[in-house]
Design an enzyme around this catalytic site. Structure first.
Site, PDB file in Angstrom:
ATOM      1  N   CYS A  84     -18.008  42.788  -9.559  1.00 55.43           N
ATOM      2  CA  CYS A  84     -18.820  42.996  -8.369  1.00 55.43           C
ATOM      3  C   CYS A  84     -18.814  41.735  -7.499  1.00 55.43           C
ATOM      4  O   CYS A  84     -17.807  41.421  -6.879  1.00 55.43           O
ATOM      5  CB  CYS A  84     -20.223  43.466  -8.738  1.00 55.43           C
ATOM      6  SG  CYS A  84     -21.111  44.198  -7.337  1.00 55.43           S
ATOM      7  N   HIS A 169     -19.715  47.712 -11.703  1.00 52.14           N
ATOM      8  CA  HIS A 169     -20.363  47.154 -12.895  1.00 52.14           C
ATOM      9  C   HIS A 169     -19.937  47.929 -14.141  1.00 52.14           C
ATOM     10  O   HIS A 169     -20.555  48.935 -14.485  1.00 52.14           O
ATOM     11  CB  HIS A 169     -21.890  47.196 -12.737  1.00 52.14           C
ATOM     12  CG  HIS A 169     -22.408  46.214 -11.751  1.00 52.14           C
ATOM     13  ND1 HIS A 169     -22.678  44.911 -12.087  1.00 52.14           N
ATOM     14  CD2 HIS A 169     -22.677  46.328 -10.430  1.00 52.14           C
ATOM     15  CE1 HIS A 169     -23.106  44.266 -11.018  1.00 52.14           C
ATOM     16  NE2 HIS A 169     -23.112  45.102  -9.998  1.00 52.14           N
ATOM     17  N   GLU A 171     -20.415  47.143 -17.087  1.00 56.01           N
ATOM     18  CA  GLU A 171     -21.422  46.958 -18.130  1.00 56.01           C
ATOM     19  C   GLU A 171     -22.579  47.936 -18.008  1.00 56.01           C
ATOM     20  O   GLU A 171     -23.392  48.079 -18.925  1.00 56.01           O
ATOM     21  CB  GLU A 171     -21.959  45.513 -18.103  1.00 56.01           C
ATOM     22  CG  GLU A 171     -22.848  45.169 -16.924  1.00 56.01           C
ATOM     23  CD  GLU A 171     -22.127  44.736 -15.664  1.00 56.01           C
ATOM     24  OE1 GLU A 171     -22.746  44.043 -14.845  1.00 56.01           O
ATOM     25  OE2 GLU A 171     -20.945  45.114 -15.481  1.00 56.01           O
TER      26      GLU A 171
END
Length: 196
Positions: A84, A169, A171
Site C-alpha cells: 500500500c 493489504h 495481511e
C-alpha cells in the site's frame, strides 16, 4: 530467507502483517522498526525488507518525511516488498505518478493480472483488500505493471532489481480475499532469486 526487516509506516494492520510474514517465511527472524528509524538501520544486512502501509502522511505531500525510506529503496541491495503506502513509496522513488482518488477505499476490489509471471495465480479477477485514498496512475520504464484495477496499478516490480509493490493489504483477510496468496507468491519468487 531468514532475517526480515519490517518497516512500520504506522499501519493499522501491524499485527496481521507480522503474522502474514511469519506464515509466508517459516522460521524467519522478523525485526520490526518504525519508519523514522530506517536511517539508523543497516537494512542491507537483512534478507528482505517489507515496507508496510501507513496512516496520516501522503507520500507525495510529505516527501521530506519519507526521504530516508526513499533513499533506502534506491540503495537497497536486498529484496524489497512495498505494501500500500510502501508500494507508493517505491513507485514515487523511481518517478512514478501517484494521484488522489475521489473516494477512499475500504473494501475488497477485483484486480486483473496483465503480465504472466510466477506470482500470477492464473485466474482473473483476484479479489484483494484496499484501504487507501491514493492510486498509482503511471509507472516509469524501470517498473513493470503486473496487475491493475479500475483505480490504477495494483501489483508491479522493478525490471532488474528484486523490488515488488502491492497497492493493497494482503495481511487483511476478508471473505473471498486473495491478497495473502499474492504476497506468498511474491515471497516464493524472491526465494528463487529469479525474474521471469
Amino acid at each position: 530467507m531468514k532475517n526480515v526487516l519490517l518497516v512500520d509506516n504506522h499501519t493499522y494492520y501491524l499485527k496481521p502483517l507480522q503474522r502474514l510474514i511469519n506464515e509466508a517465511i517459516v522460521g524467519c527472524v522478523l525485526t520490526t522498526i518504525k519508519c523514522d528509524q530506517i536511517k539508523t538501520t543497516d537494512f542491507n544486512s537483512y534478507d528482505l525488507v517489507v515496507l508496510s502501509g501507513g496512516t496520516g502522511r501522503a507520500v507525495i505531500i510529505t516527501r521530506k518525511f519519507y526521504r530516508p525510506i526513499r533513499e533506502m529503496i534506491m540503495e537497497a541491495k536486498v529484496p524489497v516488498i512495498g505494501i500500500c503506502l510502501g508500494a507508493e513509496l517505491i513507485a514515487d522513488a523511481f518517478g512514478g505518478e501517484i494521484t488522489k482518488m475521489r473516494v477512499k477505499r475500504y473494501r475488497n476490489i477485483p484486480i486483473y493480472f496483465v503480465s504472466k509471471t510466477k506470482i500470477d495465480p492464473g485466474t482473473n479477477p483476484i479479489w484483494v483488500y484496499q484501504a487507501h485514498r491514493w492510486k498509482i496512475r503511471r509507472l516509469p520504464e524501470m517498473l513493470e505493471a503486473l496487475a491493475v484495477s479500475k483505480d490504477g496499478i495494483e501489483v508491479f516490480r522493478h525490471r532488474t532489481k528484486i523490488i515488488y509493490g502491492l497497492q493493497f493489504h494482503p495481511e487483511v483477510i476478508r471473505p473471498h480475499g486473495q491478497g495473502a496468496d499474492i504476497f506468498v507468491r511474491v515471497v516464493k519468487s524472491i526465494k528463487l532469486n529469479t525474474i521471469d
